[in-house]
Design a protein around this motif. Structure first.
Motif, PDB file in Angstrom:
ATOM      1  N   THR A 215      12.861  -3.650   0.619  1.00  0.00           N
ATOM      2  CA  THR A 215      11.418  -3.579   0.352  1.00  0.00           C
ATOM      3  C   THR A 215      10.895  -2.153   0.511  1.00  0.00           C
ATOM      4  OG1 THR A 215      10.893  -4.173   2.656  1.00  0.00           O
ATOM      5  CG2 THR A 215      11.056  -5.970   1.059  1.00  0.00           C
ATOM      6  N   HIS A 216      11.812  -1.179   0.421  1.00  0.00           N
ATOM      7  CA  HIS A 216      11.426   0.234   0.496  1.00  0.00           C
ATOM      8  C   HIS A 216      10.538   0.576  -0.692  1.00  0.00           C
ATOM      9  CE1 HIS A 216      11.888   4.624   0.230  1.00  0.00           C
ATOM     10  NE2 HIS A 216      12.180   4.578   1.526  1.00  0.00           N
ATOM     11  N   PRO A 217       9.578   1.487  -0.526  1.00  0.00           N
ATOM     12  CA  PRO A 217       8.685   1.820  -1.644  1.00  0.00           C
ATOM     13  C   PRO A 217       9.390   2.381  -2.871  1.00  0.00           C
ATOM     14  CG  PRO A 217       8.325   3.277   0.263  1.00  0.00           C
ATOM     15  CD  PRO A 217       9.153   2.141   0.728  1.00  0.00           C
ATOM     16  N   ASN A 218      10.609   2.910  -2.720  1.00  0.00           N
ATOM     17  CA  ASN A 218      11.371   3.398  -3.878  1.00  0.00           C
ATOM     18  C   ASN A 218      12.096   2.274  -4.622  1.00  0.00           C
ATOM     19  OD1 ASN A 218      10.629   6.017  -3.334  1.00  0.00           O
ATOM     20  ND2 ASN A 218      12.622   6.695  -2.630  1.00  0.00           N
ATOM     21  N   VAL A 219      12.023   1.042  -4.103  1.00  0.00           N
ATOM     22  CA  VAL A 219      12.749  -0.086  -4.695  1.00  0.00           C
ATOM     23  C   VAL A 219      11.797  -0.963  -5.496  1.00  0.00           C
ATOM     24  CG1 VAL A 219      14.065  -2.197  -4.187  1.00  0.00           C
ATOM     25  CG2 VAL A 219      14.527  -0.086  -2.916  1.00  0.00           C
ATOM     26  N   GLY A 220      12.184  -1.235  -6.747  1.00  0.00           N
ATOM     27  CA  GLY A 220      11.348  -2.044  -7.629  1.00  0.00           C
ATOM     28  C   GLY A 220      11.801  -3.471  -7.786  1.00  0.00           C
ATOM     29  N   ALA A 221      13.114  -3.746  -7.648  1.00  0.00           N
ATOM     30  CA  ALA A 221      13.650  -5.097  -7.807  1.00  0.00           C
ATOM     31  C   ALA A 221      14.969  -5.204  -7.063  1.00  0.00           C
ATOM     32  CB  ALA A 221      13.845  -5.429  -9.282  1.00  0.00           C
ATOM     33  N   VAL A 222      15.371  -6.442  -6.715  1.00  0.00           N
ATOM     34  CA  VAL A 222      16.549  -6.646  -5.868  1.00  0.00           C
ATOM     35  C   VAL A 222      17.371  -7.838  -6.359  1.00  0.00           C
ATOM     36  CG1 VAL A 222      17.385  -7.073  -3.523  1.00  0.00           C
ATOM     37  CG2 VAL A 222      15.268  -5.773  -3.867  1.00  0.00           C
TER      38      VAL A 222
ATOM     39  N   SER B   6      13.191   3.442   7.658  1.00  0.00           N
ATOM     40  CA  SER B   6      11.904   3.703   8.315  1.00  0.00           C
ATOM     41  C   SER B   6      10.888   4.295   7.346  1.00  0.00           C
ATOM     42  CB  SER B   6      12.094   4.634   9.519  1.00  0.00           C
ATOM     43  OG  SER B   6      12.664   3.928  10.605  1.00  0.00           O
ATOM     44  N   GLY B   7      11.207   4.276   6.051  1.00  0.00           N
ATOM     45  CA  GLY B   7      10.203   4.601   5.039  1.00  0.00           C
ATOM     46  C   GLY B   7      10.361   5.904   4.294  1.00  0.00           C
TER      47      GLY B   7
ATOM     48  N   PHE C 210       0.018  10.187  -6.562  1.00  0.00           N
ATOM     49  CA  PHE C 210       0.793  10.280  -5.330  1.00  0.00           C
ATOM     50  C   PHE C 210       0.438  11.600  -4.661  1.00  0.00           C
ATOM     51  CE2 PHE C 210       4.269  11.121  -2.517  1.00  0.00           C
ATOM     52  CZ  PHE C 210       4.856   9.905  -2.194  1.00  0.00           C
ATOM     53  N   LYS C 211      -0.015  11.515  -3.405  1.00  0.00           N
ATOM     54  CA  LYS C 211      -0.388  12.703  -2.646  1.00  0.00           C
ATOM     55  C   LYS C 211       0.580  12.912  -1.488  1.00  0.00           C
ATOM     56  CE  LYS C 211      -5.292  11.917  -3.717  1.00  0.00           C
ATOM     57  NZ  LYS C 211      -6.634  11.661  -3.162  1.00  0.00           N
TER      58      LYS C 211
ATOM     59  N   GLY D 267       0.792  -1.223   0.000  1.00  0.00           N
ATOM     60  CA  GLY D 267       0.000   0.000   0.000  1.00  0.00           C
ATOM     61  C   GLY D 267       0.821   1.268   0.000  1.00  0.00           C
ATOM     62  N   ARG D 268       2.110   1.161   0.308  1.00  0.00           N
ATOM     63  CA  ARG D 268       2.970   2.340   0.251  1.00  0.00           C
ATOM     64  C   ARG D 268       3.303   2.676  -1.200  1.00  0.00           C
ATOM     65  NH1 ARG D 268       8.029   1.513   3.946  1.00  0.00           N
ATOM     66  NH2 ARG D 268       8.002  -0.575   3.015  1.00  0.00           N
ATOM     67  N   LYS D 269       3.725   3.929  -1.402  1.00  0.00           N
ATOM     68  CA  LYS D 269       4.041   4.376  -2.752  1.00  0.00           C
ATOM     69  C   LYS D 269       5.454   4.937  -2.803  1.00  0.00           C
ATOM     70  CE  LYS D 269      -0.806   5.538  -3.664  1.00  0.00           C
ATOM     71  NZ  LYS D 269      -1.774   6.627  -3.907  1.00  0.00           N
TER      72      LYS D 269
END
Length: 394
Positions: free
Chosen positions: A65-72, A295-296, A135-136, A9-11
């Motif tokens: 797993t940060h919202p700015n990360v798409g793949a690892v 922490s996000g 994104f708000k 749910g995070r963006k």
């Protein structure tokens, strides 16, 4: 504004591919892979220690797993203590593409680098198909730190960040500040702003813990560069650092890796719990940045007076410069000139608005100066925290 919606749910505001080494012995191979994708959103992070550390594992879970990360891509030597299988499983359950390479099983350096390059190329193709969503500011989390502070920082850059924090929280964002070692003497001011009495007591205890820890180490957070820049005491530096927090109530005290979910202002305790075991609480500014990202935080506001050129992996860093001479000298690295308070009489409110406007532009894809220059600094060491226990018992 647009961002990337994740399974939890995070963006995110970026869609970074992370190459994460799980021991220093895998660092070179990971760096060789990343170097093949210069100018692309492929970032290097990692933990150099071989001995297990719960804090470091938690940090790596949160960062991957940060919202700015798409793949690892996880890089393992093969005999380290880090639980690579557990980390891979954790990442996979978030819906992100993840691969693991074990150098000892992959034929060594050359073959591991070639295989890693192949995996990253596949990730790049896959992430091109990720759609953006609205994104708000209610989706935003912002952290702030000081670095290379001087006598101007406390009445230009830092309070302008405080104004930006007040404006962001009012619009539903989450903001956090930290650096207990640079808030000596401000604990009672913080306690007065605490949302409740319990938080107030935790804040006071946190700063007392920091004081005890630094005394044990034989050094505080006051540097030679601070003195050359016109700061005289840790108390003076602390008052300037404190002004980054703005004026709103402090909702809670958190520890690195704890992720707030409600809008408001939070204070992060970065000083380890228990006895002094690991050396200085933060060995450089980037370790503090990493903890706020864990922490996000999707964006970091970095206040500096003397000048600092660092950026960060994963989350963009916005440099807010307090000294107009430094801004002129390092204009290629600075994003905001808070020194206009001195040279032009610009108000703190106006600078707060300027910072918020830049944050919105960065969310929409504008690159910060550190991003443009390819800065992706990263630091992670050993620490110990008693998670779930907020009172700092001395």
């Amino acid at each position: 504004m647009k961002g990337y919606l994740r399974k939890d749910g995070r963006k995110g505001i970026r869609n970074v591919i992370v190459v994460a080494y799980l021991v220093e012995c895998a660092h070179h191979v990971a760096r060789q892979i990343v170097s093949e994708f210069k100018g692309q959103e492929v970032h290097l992070i990692g933990f150099s220690g071989c001995a297990p550390n719960d804090y470091a594992h938690k940090m790596m879970e949160n960062l991957c797993t940060h919202p700015n990360v798409g793949a690892v891509l996880l890089m393992s030597l093969g005999c380290e203590n880090f639980n690579r299988h557990g980390l891979e499983k954790y990442i996979s359950e978030t819906g992100r593409p993840v691969e693991k390479l074990v150098i000892q099983e992959c034929g060594g350096t050359f073959t591991s680098v070639e295989k890693g390059k192949e995996i990253i190329s596949g990730f790049i193709s896959e992430l091109k198909n990720v759609d953006k969503v609205d994104f708000k500011l209610t989706d935003l989390m912002v952290g702030t730190i000081c670095g290379g502070s001087d006598a101007t920082s406390g009445f230009t850059a830092n309070p302008s960040i405080g104004k930006a924090f007040d404006k962001l929280v009012a619009q539903g964002a989450i903001c956090m500040f930290e650096e207990p070692g640079e808030l000596m003497g401000c604990e009672h001011l913080m306690a007065e702003r605490a949302e409740n009495e319990t938080v107030g007591k935790e804040l006071v205890a946190c700063i007392k813990k920091a004081d005890k820890y630094y005394k044990k180490m034989g050094h505080d957070s006051f540097s030679a560069g601070n003195a050359v820049g016109g700061l005289t005491t840790i108390e003076e530096k602390s008052l300037g650092s404190y002004s980054k927090s703005g004026s709103l109530p402090i909702k809670a005290l958190i520890k690195p890796g704890e992720i707030p979910t409600e809008s408001g202002l939070y204070f992060m305790d970065v000083v380890p719990d228990g006895e002094a075991l690991w050396g200085f609480p933060n060995i450089n500014d980037n370790t503090e940045i990493v903890e706020m990202i864990a922490s996000g935080c999707q964006i970091i506001l970095f206040s500096t007076g003397r000048g600092s050129v660092v950026g960060s992996a994963i989350s963009p860093v916005i440099k807010v410069c307090g000294n107009p001479k430094t801004y002129q000298n390092l204009s290629g690295d600075m994003d905001i000139n808070s020194g206009k308070i001195i040279t032009e009489g610009t108000s703190l409110d106006a600078l707060g608005d300027e910072i918020v406007a830049l944050i919105k532009n960065v969310i929409n894809g504008e690159k910060t100066k550190s991003e443009q220059l390819g800065h992706q600094e990263f630091g992670l060491g050993y620490k110990y925290f008693e998670y779930g226990k907020k009172n700092c018992n001395l």
